[in-house]
Write a protein that holds these residues in place. Sequence first.
Motif, PDB file in Angstrom:
ATOM      1  N   ASN A 221       0.837  -1.240  -0.180  1.00  0.00           N
ATOM      2  CA  ASN A 221       0.054  -0.020  -0.104  1.00  0.00           C
ATOM      3  C   ASN A 221       0.825   1.354   0.230  1.00  0.00           C
ATOM      4  OD1 ASN A 221      -1.643   2.322   0.942  1.00  0.00           O
ATOM      5  ND2 ASN A 221      -3.141   0.828   1.418  1.00  0.00           N
ATOM      6  N   THR A 222       0.717   2.319  -0.788  1.00  0.00           N
ATOM      7  CA  THR A 222       1.387   3.275  -0.928  1.00  0.00           C
ATOM      8  C   THR A 222       1.629   4.130   0.167  1.00  0.00           C
ATOM      9  OG1 THR A 222       0.904   3.582  -3.368  1.00  0.00           O
ATOM     10  CG2 THR A 222       1.534   5.724  -2.265  1.00  0.00           C
ATOM     11  N   PRO A 232       8.888  10.546   4.817  1.00  0.00           N
ATOM     12  CA  PRO A 232       8.087   9.836   4.469  1.00  0.00           C
ATOM     13  C   PRO A 232       7.281  10.094   3.440  1.00  0.00           C
ATOM     14  CG  PRO A 232       7.424  10.940   6.368  1.00  0.00           C
ATOM     15  CD  PRO A 232       8.804  11.092   6.183  1.00  0.00           C
ATOM     16  N   ILE A 233       6.993  11.635   3.150  1.00  0.00           N
ATOM     17  CA  ILE A 233       6.258  12.040   1.777  1.00  0.00           C
ATOM     18  C   ILE A 233       7.210  11.675   0.580  1.00  0.00           C
ATOM     19  CG2 ILE A 233       5.546  13.993   0.690  1.00  0.00           C
ATOM     20  CD1 ILE A 233       3.977  13.265   2.926  1.00  0.00           C
ATOM     21  N   ASP A 234       8.634  11.551   0.636  1.00  0.00           N
ATOM     22  CA  ASP A 234       9.280  10.837  -0.423  1.00  0.00           C
ATOM     23  C   ASP A 234       9.290   9.482  -0.784  1.00  0.00           C
ATOM     24  OD1 ASP A 234      10.246  13.690  -0.952  1.00  0.00           O
ATOM     25  OD2 ASP A 234      12.085  13.372   0.225  1.00  0.00           O
ATOM     26  N   SER A 235       9.053   8.892   0.487  1.00  0.00           N
ATOM     27  CA  SER A 235       8.749   7.494   0.353  1.00  0.00           C
ATOM     28  C   SER A 235       7.433   7.214  -0.472  1.00  0.00           C
ATOM     29  CB  SER A 235       8.537   6.754   1.638  1.00  0.00           C
ATOM     30  OG  SER A 235       9.828   6.846   2.303  1.00  0.00           O
ATOM     31  N   ILE A 236       6.310   7.969  -0.125  1.00  0.00           N
ATOM     32  CA  ILE A 236       5.160   7.886  -0.615  1.00  0.00           C
ATOM     33  C   ILE A 236       5.224   8.200  -2.148  1.00  0.00           C
ATOM     34  CG2 ILE A 236       2.729   8.769  -0.715  1.00  0.00           C
ATOM     35  CD1 ILE A 236       2.898   8.912   2.481  1.00  0.00           C
ATOM     36  N   ALA A 237       5.916   8.975  -2.485  1.00  0.00           N
ATOM     37  CA  ALA A 237       5.930   9.421  -3.917  1.00  0.00           C
ATOM     38  C   ALA A 237       6.859   8.321  -4.374  1.00  0.00           C
ATOM     39  CB  ALA A 237       6.823  10.936  -3.862  1.00  0.00           C
ATOM     40  N   ALA A 238       7.779   7.891  -4.234  1.00  0.00           N
ATOM     41  CA  ALA A 238       8.616   7.057  -4.805  1.00  0.00           C
ATOM     42  C   ALA A 238       7.740   5.512  -4.775  1.00  0.00           C
ATOM     43  CB  ALA A 238       9.927   6.533  -4.014  1.00  0.00           C
ATOM     44  N   LYS A 239       7.083   5.385  -3.965  1.00  0.00           N
ATOM     45  CA  LYS A 239       6.043   4.040  -4.051  1.00  0.00           C
ATOM     46  C   LYS A 239       5.263   4.256  -5.295  1.00  0.00           C
ATOM     47  CE  LYS A 239       5.162   1.786  -0.599  1.00  0.00           C
ATOM     48  NZ  LYS A 239       4.475   1.495   1.016  1.00  0.00           N
ATOM     49  N   GLU A 240       4.531   5.326  -5.098  1.00  0.00           N
ATOM     50  CA  GLU A 240       3.499   5.851  -5.969  1.00  0.00           C
ATOM     51  C   GLU A 240       4.079   5.505  -7.583  1.00  0.00           C
ATOM     52  OE1 GLU A 240      -0.494   7.490  -6.988  1.00  0.00           O
ATOM     53  OE2 GLU A 240       0.331   6.519  -5.249  1.00  0.00           O
ATOM     54  N   LYS A 241       5.369   6.067  -7.631  1.00  0.00           N
ATOM     55  CA  LYS A 241       5.779   5.814  -8.869  1.00  0.00           C
ATOM     56  C   LYS A 241       6.286   4.465  -9.263  1.00  0.00           C
ATOM     57  CE  LYS A 241       9.910   7.357 -11.858  1.00  0.00           C
ATOM     58  NZ  LYS A 241      10.722   8.139 -11.941  1.00  0.00           N
ATOM     59  N   LYS A 244       3.453   1.238  -8.580  1.00  0.00           N
ATOM     60  CA  LYS A 244       2.452   1.217  -9.741  1.00  0.00           C
ATOM     61  C   LYS A 244       2.914   0.568 -11.048  1.00  0.00           C
ATOM     62  CE  LYS A 244      -1.104   4.068  -7.896  1.00  0.00           C
ATOM     63  NZ  LYS A 244      -1.959   5.293  -7.995  1.00  0.00           N
ATOM     64  N   HIS A 245       4.305   1.212 -11.499  1.00  0.00           N
ATOM     65  CA  HIS A 245       4.885   1.097 -12.488  1.00  0.00           C
ATOM     66  C   HIS A 245       5.159  -0.528 -12.618  1.00  0.00           C
ATOM     67  CE1 HIS A 245       7.165   1.270 -16.234  1.00  0.00           C
ATOM     68  NE2 HIS A 245       8.255   0.914 -15.621  1.00  0.00           N
ATOM     69  N   GLY A 246       5.507  -1.078 -11.476  1.00  0.00           N
ATOM     70  CA  GLY A 246       6.087  -2.572 -11.546  1.00  0.00           C
ATOM     71  C   GLY A 246       4.851  -3.441 -11.800  1.00  0.00           C
ATOM     72  N   ILE A 247       3.973  -2.971 -11.027  1.00  0.00           N
ATOM     73  CA  ILE A 247       2.564  -3.658 -11.129  1.00  0.00           C
ATOM     74  C   ILE A 247       2.281  -3.934 -12.604  1.00  0.00           C
ATOM     75  CG2 ILE A 247       0.246  -3.956 -10.430  1.00  0.00           C
ATOM     76  CD1 ILE A 247       1.144  -3.272  -7.420  1.00  0.00           C
ATOM     77  N   LYS A 248       2.018  -2.692 -13.232  1.00  0.00           N
ATOM     78  CA  LYS A 248       1.513  -2.466 -14.398  1.00  0.00           C
ATOM     79  C   LYS A 248       2.218  -3.063 -15.588  1.00  0.00           C
ATOM     80  CE  LYS A 248       0.225   0.927 -17.869  1.00  0.00           C
ATOM     81  NZ  LYS A 248       0.145   2.498 -18.067  1.00  0.00           N
ATOM     82  N   SER A 249       3.468  -3.547 -15.070  1.00  0.00           N
ATOM     83  CA  SER A 249       4.501  -4.007 -16.138  1.00  0.00           C
ATOM     84  C   SER A 249       4.657  -5.667 -15.758  1.00  0.00           C
ATOM     85  CB  SER A 249       5.878  -3.412 -15.894  1.00  0.00           C
ATOM     86  OG  SER A 249       5.969  -1.853 -16.089  1.00  0.00           O
ATOM     87  N   GLY A 250       3.883  -5.940 -14.761  1.00  0.00           N
ATOM     88  CA  GLY A 250       4.065  -7.475 -14.337  1.00  0.00           C
ATOM     89  C   GLY A 250       5.072  -8.012 -13.800  1.00  0.00           C
TER      90      GLY A 250
END
Length: 282
Positions: A221-222, A232-241, A244-250
């Motif tokens: 969870n982001t 922590p805000i930087d952690s959230i931003a990096a996870k968001e990027k 999500k990209h990794g999941i979309k890419s399989g």
Amino acid sequence: MENLQFGKFALTWLNGGDTHMDGGAMFGVVPKPLWSKKYPVNERNQIELRTDPILVQTEGKNYLIDSGIGKGKLTEKQLRNYGVSVESELDEGLASLGLTVEDIDGVLMTHLHFDHACGLTGYQDGELKSVFPNAVIYTSQVEWDEMRNPNIRSRNTYWEENWKPIEDQVKTFEEELVITDGLKMIHTGGHSDGHSIIIMEQEGEMLLHMADLMPTVAHQNTLWVLAYDDYPIDSIAAKEKWVKHGIKSGAWFTFYHDYAHRAVKWDDGGKEIIEKIERDRA
């Protein structure tokens, strides 16, 4: 030892020891009734966290992702406070593969907190020396600077004994560093100012090692970030990027800390694990 063949990259998880840390600190503001459904906790509110380096072998080279908790370095008080039940058995793991620490060509340090960096040095004849004498040790310049000059908060995890014996082996980078074709480190910040993730790409496929931005499967969870995160805000931003990209890419996601999972793939919606490599806990 668990293995994953990812194109030309052969990954093997080694036993780098463990810690048992406060579950509340590991999940920050997330209420215990939520996170405890996804990750087991003991009666002392501690969760088991592995500190297992990943051996990456490709084209005749041997790389490690992080270095484990080390062996024979922590005091009895530290062993107790960090809930260490087993120290590193890295030598034994390498020996079973026909390797020694001298065969390691590079150590990719996602960051230099004690539970990732203690394995870089060890006592030999009463003197602290580099464990991997022939390796280049890679980390971001920001992380290396803070390691040597920690602030009032970070000095509790950036220890002189983990960097002084290896300072001549360190190679730093700013934003991104290609280690070899298809393998690179990217500076993200977040967990620490100099924190980095590791990406492998092969034949249109991707593997992501999010390190302590996503230390366990339960942190997918982001918004589930650690109280230990400096930014922590930087952690959230990096996870968001990247998540999500990794999941979309399989992509495969690999783990250093998760007590049960070595690697997982999620479905397109990130809801269900569709492939996994589990740690042998026998």
